[in-house]
Enzyme design. Structure first.
Site, PDB file in Angstrom:
ATOM      1  CE  LYS A 166      48.778  41.176  68.613  1.00 17.54           C
ATOM      2  NZ  LYS A 166      49.475  41.405  67.330  1.00 17.54           N
ATOM      3  N   GLY A 219      39.543  45.307  66.020  1.00 17.98           N
ATOM      4  CA  GLY A 219      39.868  44.342  64.977  1.00 17.98           C
ATOM      5  C   GLY A 219      38.600  43.725  64.441  1.00 17.98           C
ATOM      6  CB  SER A 220      38.089  40.727  62.420  1.00 13.42           C
ATOM      7  OG  SER A 220      38.765  39.781  63.217  1.00 13.42           O
ATOM      8  CB  THR A 221      32.938  40.803  64.041  1.00  8.86           C
ATOM      9  OG1 THR A 221      32.637  42.206  63.923  1.00  8.86           O
ATOM     10  CG2 THR A 221      31.821  40.129  64.817  1.00  8.86           C
ATOM     11  CB  VAL A 223      39.956  38.348  66.202  1.00  2.00           C
ATOM     12  CG1 VAL A 223      40.909  38.417  67.384  1.00  2.00           C
ATOM     13  CG2 VAL A 223      40.611  37.604  65.037  1.00  2.00           C
ATOM     14  N   GLY A 224      37.254  39.296  67.774  1.00  2.00           N
ATOM     15  CA  GLY A 224      36.632  39.911  68.947  1.00  2.00           C
ATOM     16  C   GLY A 224      35.804  38.913  69.739  1.00  2.00           C
ATOM     17  CB  CYS A 275      36.029  49.744  61.380  1.00  2.00           C
ATOM     18  SG  CYS A 275      36.658  51.216  62.167  1.00  2.00           S
ATOM     19  CD  GLU A 368      34.733  44.991  58.292  1.00  2.00           C
ATOM     20  OE1 GLU A 368      35.145  43.967  58.864  1.00  2.00           O
ATOM     21  OE2 GLU A 368      34.777  46.121  58.794  1.00  2.00           O
TER      22      GLU A 368
HETATM   23  P1  NAP Z   1      42.140  41.094  63.287  1.00  2.00           P
HETATM   24  O1  NAP Z   1      42.589  40.013  62.405  1.00  2.00           O
HETATM   25  O2  NAP Z   1      40.961  40.876  64.152  1.00  2.00           O
HETATM   26  O3  NAP Z   1      43.399  41.516  64.160  1.00  2.00           O
HETATM   27  C1  NAP Z   1      43.372  42.590  65.063  1.00  2.00           C
HETATM   28  C2  NAP Z   1      44.452  42.399  66.105  1.00  2.00           C
HETATM   29  O4  NAP Z   1      44.162  41.233  66.878  1.00  2.00           O
HETATM   30  C3  NAP Z   1      45.846  42.184  65.527  1.00  2.00           C
HETATM   31  O5  NAP Z   1      46.784  42.794  66.381  1.00  2.00           O
HETATM   32  C4  NAP Z   1      45.976  40.675  65.566  1.00  2.00           C
HETATM   33  O6  NAP Z   1      47.318  40.237  65.597  1.00  2.00           O
HETATM   34  C5  NAP Z   1      45.266  40.352  66.868  1.00  2.00           C
HETATM   35  N1  NAP Z   1      44.771  38.977  66.986  1.00  2.00           N
HETATM   36  C6  NAP Z   1      44.482  38.095  65.993  1.00  2.00           C
HETATM   37  N2  NAP Z   1      44.056  36.936  66.523  1.00  2.00           N
HETATM   38  C7  NAP Z   1      44.075  37.065  67.872  1.00  2.00           C
HETATM   39  C8  NAP Z   1      43.733  36.209  68.968  1.00  2.00           C
HETATM   40  N3  NAP Z   1      43.272  34.981  68.776  1.00  2.00           N
HETATM   41  N4  NAP Z   1      43.876  36.694  70.216  1.00  2.00           N
HETATM   42  C9  NAP Z   1      44.300  37.943  70.436  1.00  2.00           C
HETATM   43  N5  NAP Z   1      44.649  38.795  69.444  1.00  2.00           N
HETATM   44  C10 NAP Z   1      44.522  38.366  68.173  1.00  2.00           C
HETATM   45  O7  NAP Z   1      41.811  42.408  62.447  1.00  2.00           O
HETATM   46  P2  NAP Z   1      42.679  43.011  61.277  1.00  2.00           P
HETATM   47  O8  NAP Z   1      42.623  42.050  60.148  1.00  2.00           O
HETATM   48  O9  NAP Z   1      43.997  43.432  61.788  1.00  2.00           O
HETATM   49  O10 NAP Z   1      41.858  44.360  61.000  1.00  2.00           O
HETATM   50  C11 NAP Z   1      40.695  44.387  60.246  1.00  2.00           C
HETATM   51  C12 NAP Z   1      39.440  44.366  61.109  1.00  2.00           C
HETATM   52  O11 NAP Z   1      39.484  45.353  62.120  1.00  2.00           O
HETATM   53  C13 NAP Z   1      38.209  44.690  60.315  1.00  2.00           C
HETATM   54  O12 NAP Z   1      37.185  43.763  60.595  1.00  2.00           O
HETATM   55  C14 NAP Z   1      37.797  46.070  60.792  1.00  2.00           C
HETATM   56  O13 NAP Z   1      36.446  46.373  60.681  1.00  2.00           O
HETATM   57  C15 NAP Z   1      38.249  46.059  62.198  1.00  2.00           C
HETATM   58  N6  NAP Z   1      38.444  47.430  62.665  1.00  2.00           N
HETATM   59  C16 NAP Z   1      37.540  47.968  63.551  1.00  2.00           C
HETATM   60  C17 NAP Z   1      37.688  49.275  63.994  1.00  2.00           C
HETATM   61  C18 NAP Z   1      36.711  49.887  64.952  1.00  2.00           C
HETATM   62  O14 NAP Z   1      37.038  50.879  65.574  1.00  2.00           O
HETATM   63  N7  NAP Z   1      35.529  49.339  65.118  1.00  2.00           N
HETATM   64  C19 NAP Z   1      38.768  50.025  63.562  1.00  2.00           C
HETATM   65  C20 NAP Z   1      39.670  49.465  62.680  1.00  2.00           C
HETATM   66  C21 NAP Z   1      39.497  48.147  62.251  1.00  2.00           C
HETATM   67  P3  NAP Z   1      48.162  39.840  64.271  1.00  2.00           P
HETATM   68  O15 NAP Z   1      47.479  40.476  63.108  1.00  2.00           O
HETATM   69  O16 NAP Z   1      49.499  40.397  64.560  1.00  2.00           O
HETATM   70  O17 NAP Z   1      48.170  38.361  64.200  1.00  2.00           O
END
Ligand code: NAP
Ligand code: MG
Length: 465
Positions: A166, A219-221, A223-224, A275, A368
């Site tokens: 996804k 993704g974000s902490t 949502v994680g 990130c 962040e």
């Molecule tokens: P995000 O909002 O957490 O979204 C990441 C993914 O999760 C997207 O595909 C999103 O879908 C999905 N998602 C959102 N809510 C969800 C839920 N309740 N259940 C399951 N999946 C869900 O992160 P982002 O805004 O895309 O990216 C930015 C964040 O990613 C930053 O905090 C960054 O630090 C982190 N990041 C970490 C790394 C690493 O390797 N540590 C690498 C890159 C980015 P939709 O967006 O389609 O709704």
């Protein structure tokens, strides 16, 4: 048209408009999936699993090598798609697509190297084998869409799992093209499935689905945290690559010119939407003014503009919402050291900015930013540098600049982080593990370690009595 109008409203496809961040124009329209499409994708992945896991290791390796070759043949096309959809400079996009190819090729070596142990026991032979987990859900963000997907796809497929990927709703195009190229390369139907839909419906359904064995999430902490909690209901395996607030630690004895020339790309790569961004630059007090002046010169020189112009070094942010979130850090009143330039007109532009917060609890030192704002802050000595670097809930990457090798190694061991570079800002390589300490997540991607996250260890005992 008349026939179309008579269709019940819910039968019309719900179209997702994919926006180009540099122009705000619509790049493509893609049907938006929901929970029902996730269920169908999981069912396809489940049907494909027995044959995929039963393939001889050499045959699976051969298919992955063919996939890498096909991706390499389409590298320029994929790079252009990613540059336009994510707003990243074309040079960076080419580099990322090269890493996608290298990652798949690296893990093509894995099926024939998934080794187990033989362990001495009484009354027979005990040994371990590595089994695939089953159907794995991959949930990825918009900042490095296909690259981060490949870090998961490579080891997952090599170990004999089938996947449902996804992508983020904002950036699904490279994943969709990847799936087509995989079919062209001979990967069997159902092994790789892509569902494009929102996290709160599609992502959540994947996390809750009883037939999904594991979720690999980047993704974000925030949502994680919800994913880890929801996955507990079915005891799903979870790996989490989350946010960061990494430190770039500059000692006074460092090559300050080299450190200052490299520092912009330690934080403003991908317009700071990284990130690993070293968004806190910690500088030994005696070198603070000199370093900051050099750093400022380099930040002013950054070329921000059209991602498709090969001379561009930084593109726009991903969305208007992201730009607003980043801009909010300017409202906190931290002194501005400098602002670089950015285009005007359409596009989600933001000029690279250095702030010099006067207190250690400033928001720009805690949260962040995920955009092109960096904070510089002085430290007293080695002990203070380590304490400051560790004063965060995160622990993903970081850098140390010094000519004192013993100190470099002491500080590298003392900083609580999954990855750290000395006299360099690199974080990620295909062949070495990558992942977080503390609330930057758990599990490792890339290198040999990633395979642990896509296999279960099985112990077999054969009685000889
Ligand atoms: P995000 O909002 O957490 O979204 C990441 C993914 O999760 C997207 O595909 C999103 O879908 C999905 N998602 C959102 N809510 C969800 C839920 N309740 N259940 C399951 N999946 C869900 O992160 P982002 O805004 O895309 O990216 C930015 C964040 O990613 C930053 O905090 C960054 O630090 C982190 N990041 C970490 C790394 C690493 O390797 N540590 C690498 C890159 C980015 P939709 O967006 O389609 O709704
Ligand atoms: Mg988000």
């Amino acid at each position: 048209m008349e026939a179309l109008c008579r269709l019940p409203r819910r039968r019309l496809p719900d179209l997702l408009k994919i926006v180009e961040p540099a122009t705000e124009g619509v790049l493509a329209e893609v049907p938006r999936a929901g929970a029902a499409e996730v269920d169908e994708a999981v069912a396809r992945a489940r049907r494909a699993l027995p044959a995929w896991r039963a393939l001889a290791p050499g045959a699976r390796a051969k298919l992955l090598r063919a996939l890498a070759d096909t991706l390499e043949d389409h590298l320029e096309e994929l790079a252009l798609l990613e540059a336009r959809n994510a707003g990243k400079p074309i040079g960076s996009a080419r580099g990322e697509m090269a890493m996608v190819v290298d990652t798949i090729r690296y893990y093509a070596g894995a099926p024939e190297r998934l080794l187990g142990d033989t362990i001495p026991v009484a009354g027979g032979q005990a040994f371990t084998v590595r089994e695939p987990l089953g159907v794995v859900g991959l949930i990825v963000p918009w900042n490095f869409p296909l690259n981060i997907s490949a870090w998961k796809l490579g080891p997952a497929l090599a170990a004999g799992n089938t996947v449902v990927l996804k992508p983020a709703e904002l950036t699904p195009l490279s994943a969709l093209r990847f799936a087509e190229l995989a079919t062209e390369a001979g990967i069997p139907e159902g092994v790789i499935n892509v569902v494009v839909g929102p996290g709160r419906t599609c992502g959540q359904r994947l996390v809750e689905h009883p037939d999904v064995a594991k979720i690999a999430f980047t993704g974000s902490t925030e949502v994680g945290r919800t994913i880890a909690a929801a996955a507990a209901a079915t005891i799903k395996r979870v790996t989490l690559e989350l946010g960061g607030k990494s430190a770039n630690v500059i000692f006074a004895d460092a090559d300050l010119e080299a450190a200052a020339a490299a520092a912009p790309w330690a934080v403003f790569d991908n317009a700071g939407q990284d990130c690993c961004a070293r968004s806190r630059v910690l500088v030994e007090a005696s070198a603070f003014d000199r370093f900051t002046a050099l750093f400022e010169e380099h930040v002013r020189a950054i070329r921000v503009g059209d991602p498709l112009d090969p001379a561009t070094e930084m593109g726009p942010l991903i969305s208007a919402g992201q730009r607003d979130a980043v801009a909010s850090f300017l409202d906190d009143g931290d002194p501005v050291v400098c602002r670089g330039s950015a285009p005007e007109g359409p596009g989600f532009w933001f000029a690279p900015t250095i702030l010099a917060p006067q207190t250690r609890d400033a928001r720009v030192l805690r949260d962040e930013v995920f955009g092109p704002i960096v904070a510089v802050i002085p430290f007293r000595d080695e002990e203070d540098a380590v304490a400051l670097a560790n004063d965060t809930i995160y622990g993903l990457s970081g850098s140390i600049w010094t000519r004192d090798g013993a100190r470099a190694l002491r500080v590298a061991r003392a900083i609580e982080t999954g990855n750290i570079s000395i006299n360099s800002n690199s974080s990620v390589r295909v062949t070495t593990p990558f992942g977080g300490f503390k609330q930057s997540g758990y599990g490792r991607e890339l290198g040999p370690h990633a395979l642990d996250a896509y296999t279960e260890v099985k112990t077999i005992f054969y009685s000889t009595s």
